[in-house]
Write an enzyme that holds these catalytic residues in place. Structure first.
Site, PDB file in Angstrom:
ATOM      1  N   TYR A  60       1.535  -2.701  12.490  1.00  0.00           N
ATOM      2  CA  TYR A  60       0.751  -1.498  12.204  1.00  0.00           C
ATOM      3  C   TYR A  60       1.675  -0.492  11.552  1.00  0.00           C
ATOM      4  O   TYR A  60       2.763  -0.240  12.064  1.00  0.00           O
ATOM      5  CB  TYR A  60       0.155  -0.902  13.488  1.00  0.00           C
ATOM      6  CG  TYR A  60      -1.342  -0.891  13.419  1.00  0.00           C
ATOM      7  CD1 TYR A  60      -1.986  -0.070  12.485  1.00  0.00           C
ATOM      8  CD2 TYR A  60      -2.122  -1.722  14.213  1.00  0.00           C
ATOM      9  CE1 TYR A  60      -3.365  -0.087  12.369  1.00  0.00           C
ATOM     10  CE2 TYR A  60      -3.494  -1.726  14.100  1.00  0.00           C
ATOM     11  CZ  TYR A  60      -4.117  -0.915  13.170  1.00  0.00           C
ATOM     12  OH  TYR A  60      -5.471  -0.938  13.047  1.00  0.00           O
ATOM     13  N   GLU A  62       0.558   2.764   9.720  1.00  0.00           N
ATOM     14  CA  GLU A  62      -0.174   3.858   9.072  1.00  0.00           C
ATOM     15  C   GLU A  62       0.801   4.864   8.473  1.00  0.00           C
ATOM     16  O   GLU A  62       1.800   5.226   9.096  1.00  0.00           O
ATOM     17  CB  GLU A  62      -1.087   4.569  10.078  1.00  0.00           C
ATOM     18  CG  GLU A  62      -2.370   3.811  10.291  1.00  0.00           C
ATOM     19  CD  GLU A  62      -3.323   4.503  11.256  1.00  0.00           C
ATOM     20  OE1 GLU A  62      -3.051   5.646  11.664  1.00  0.00           O
ATOM     21  OE2 GLU A  62      -4.327   3.879  11.607  1.00  0.00           O
ATOM     22  N   ASP A 206     -10.389   0.338 -14.825  1.00  0.00           N
ATOM     23  CA  ASP A 206     -10.521  -0.670 -13.773  1.00  0.00           C
ATOM     24  C   ASP A 206     -10.245  -2.016 -14.431  1.00  0.00           C
ATOM     25  O   ASP A 206     -11.108  -2.598 -15.095  1.00  0.00           O
ATOM     26  CB  ASP A 206     -11.925  -0.619 -13.169  1.00  0.00           C
ATOM     27  CG  ASP A 206     -12.141  -1.697 -12.094  1.00  0.00           C
ATOM     28  OD1 ASP A 206     -11.333  -2.641 -12.030  1.00  0.00           O
ATOM     29  OD2 ASP A 206     -13.132  -1.595 -11.353  1.00  0.00           O
ATOM     30  N   THR A 232      -7.755  -5.145  -8.743  1.00  0.00           N
ATOM     31  CA  THR A 232      -7.657  -6.062  -7.623  1.00  0.00           C
ATOM     32  C   THR A 232      -6.480  -6.980  -7.933  1.00  0.00           C
ATOM     33  O   THR A 232      -5.995  -7.037  -9.072  1.00  0.00           O
ATOM     34  CB  THR A 232      -8.953  -6.877  -7.436  1.00  0.00           C
ATOM     35  OG1 THR A 232      -9.333  -7.445  -8.682  1.00  0.00           O
ATOM     36  CG2 THR A 232     -10.072  -5.999  -6.918  1.00  0.00           C
ATOM     37  N   LYS A 235      -7.401 -11.818  -9.041  1.00  0.00           N
ATOM     38  CA  LYS A 235      -8.152 -12.457 -10.138  1.00  0.00           C
ATOM     39  C   LYS A 235      -7.127 -13.051 -11.109  1.00  0.00           C
ATOM     40  O   LYS A 235      -6.352 -13.918 -10.704  1.00  0.00           O
ATOM     41  CB  LYS A 235      -9.100 -11.436 -10.762  1.00  0.00           C
ATOM     42  CG  LYS A 235     -10.158 -10.928  -9.756  1.00  0.00           C
ATOM     43  CD  LYS A 235     -11.176 -10.024 -10.417  1.00  0.00           C
ATOM     44  CE  LYS A 235     -12.325  -9.675  -9.495  1.00  0.00           C
ATOM     45  NZ  LYS A 235     -12.147  -8.419  -8.759  1.00  0.00           N
ATOM     46  N   ARG A 241      -6.075 -11.608  -1.869  1.00  0.00           N
ATOM     47  CA  ARG A 241      -7.177 -10.657  -1.978  1.00  0.00           C
ATOM     48  C   ARG A 241      -6.682  -9.258  -1.607  1.00  0.00           C
ATOM     49  O   ARG A 241      -6.242  -9.043  -0.490  1.00  0.00           O
ATOM     50  CB  ARG A 241      -8.321 -11.047  -1.032  1.00  0.00           C
ATOM     51  CG  ARG A 241      -8.972 -12.387  -1.302  1.00  0.00           C
ATOM     52  CD  ARG A 241      -9.732 -12.409  -2.600  1.00  0.00           C
ATOM     53  NE  ARG A 241     -10.698 -11.351  -2.705  1.00  0.00           N
ATOM     54  CZ  ARG A 241     -12.021 -11.505  -2.619  1.00  0.00           C
ATOM     55  NH1 ARG A 241     -12.529 -12.691  -2.432  1.00  0.00           N
ATOM     56  NH2 ARG A 241     -12.823 -10.476  -2.749  1.00  0.00           N
TER      57      ARG A 241
END
Ligand code: DSN
Length: 423
Positions: A60, A62, A206, A232, A235, A241
């Site tokens: 974790y 953050e 994008d 992203t 691709k 992902r």
């Protein structure tokens, strides 16, 4: 890219959870034995998968490097900083945020950073190839912000930059978005930047579909013109992902705040590590060759399909993607996609511009070449694939014919090892 994998790599899953193991192995076999033409999919390397499945999944963290809300970041800050630096270098932007979980939250973060609620987004309409998160009405981006949507030209099906400019000057959006999920031509990012400046708008590129082509030098680069770039990572870029946002220094603080604490909690450092490995791979000469071959393959596939009487939106392609209008073949997109899948050729049914049919059963089929290129296929193989596609579309109701093609495709695929596969 090495394709050697021990078949022991899922031994723990096999021991603990035979049901999940079986499903993963079946999916693996499917990915090996089929021609995967979904333009937004690819095969990551085993190194990317290993980083993504590593102990980093236990963390974790953050916050951002040097400013975390958790102790225990002895190695995480170095990791995230390294990935940020690779992203900045590869995309030529001053700042990188590598924490977005995926493309949709990443676009939300850009709007949250740069726009007040209710201000105007201008993006390409979804039925014309745009993305939900470019301000389409059913998406949060079309509900919390106002939006206007430009369309492609009714004859050429290409973006008409004069009309984009007219709309921008008339509507005065706060941000203009370039990018799409089903647009087979190059984007004139310089022109988008110029229009945005003239209209007093921010410019978001994008590049989710084409980021791998851009870093390979096989598509023009938006970096000199964009306020922010979102991509992203899975691709054409061939990572796990995920997503990232790159921006000018002046937007860095707002973008970081929008991602965390604005929209997300703890970043997935295992995914960030996988992205880092993918970015290292993307900086190689091999990746440049792959990027150019993706485009050469898409052109070869398009040319052979055209030769066989398929109507292609815009008549062809400049990138990784081909959008077929099946109206002339008298088959609807969904039927064609299902028949192709039965024959081990996987594409997706898709809306075409000005489609008279509904989105859930549209007239088009969207295909692309990233995955087959990663497997080492070239122009000759694309012509072979087009011939099989033709055979399937001509015989959508003939299950024997589909199964015969399916068996041929399976044998063919065995000759092109897919990275990271053990079957
Ligand atoms: N669903 C992605 C695609 O397939 O293009 C875009 O979000």
């Amino acid at each position: 890219m090495t394709t050697e994998v021990s078949d022991q790599y899922l031994a723990g899953v096999q021991r603990t959870d035979p049901d999940i193991f079986r499903l993963i192995k079946e999916e693996e076999r499917y990915q090996v034995e089929s021609i995967r033409l979904i333009p937004s999919e690819n095969y990551t390397s085993r190194a990317v998968m290993e980083a993504t499945g590593s102990v980093l999944a236990n963390k974790y963290s953050e916050g951002y490097p040097g400013r975390r809300y958790y102790e225990g970041q002895r190695y995480i800050d170095d990791l995230e900083t390294l990935v940020q630096d690779r992203a900045k270098a590869l995309f030529g932007m001053a700042h990188a945020n590598v924490q977005p979980y995926s493309g949709s939250p990443a676009n939300l973060a850009v709007y949250m950073a740069l726009l007040a609620p209710g201000e105007k987004i201008m993006g390409l309409a979804l039925p014309h190839g745009g993305h939900l998160t470019h301000g389409w009405g059913v998406s949060a981006t079309g509900k919390f912000w106002t939006s206007v949507q430009y369309e492609v030209d009714a004859q050429t099906h290409r973006i008409d930059y004069d009309r984009v400019r007219e709309m921008a000057l008339r509507e005065r959006p706060r941000i203009i978005v370039a990018g799409a999920t089903a647009y087979p031509r190059e984007y004139d990012f310089a022109k988008f930047g110029e229009i945005a400046r003239e209209a007093g708008a921010y410019f978001l590129a994008d590049i989710s579909h084409i980021s791998g082509l851009i870093v390979a030098g096989a598509h023009p680069d938006p970096a000199p013109y964009a306020d922010a770039i979102m991509t992203t990572t899975h691709k054409t870029l061939r990572g796990p992902r995920g997503a990232m946002i790159l921006c000018k220094e002046e937007h860095a603080e707002a973008i970081d705040k929008a991602v965390f604490p604005g929209l997300q909690g703890g970043p997935h450092e295992n995914t960030i590590a996988g992205v880092g490995v993918a970015l290292k791979e993307a900086a190689t000469a091999d990746f440049r060759a792959y990027g150019h071959q993706v485009v050469a393959n898409a052109r070869a596939l398009a040319a052979e399909l055209r030769e066989r009487g398929f109507d292609l939106i815009t008549g062809g392609t400049d990138n990784h993607l081909v959008l077929i209008d099946l109206t002339g073949k008298k088959v609807i997109g969904k039927k064609a996609a299902k028949a192709l899948d039965r024959a081990n050729i996987v594409g997706n049914y898709n809306t075409i511009p000005f489609d008279p049919r509904k989105p859930f059963s549209p007239s088009g089929l969207r295909i692309g070449t990233p995955s087959v290129t990663t497997r080492g296929m070239k122009e000759e193989e694309m012509r072979r694939i087009a011939r099989w596609m033709d055979e399937v579309v001509e015989n959508v109701k003939d299950e024997d014919a589909l199964d015969r093609v399916g068996a041929e495709v399976r044998d063919f695929c065995r000759q092109y090892p897919a990275p990271g596969m053990a079957v």
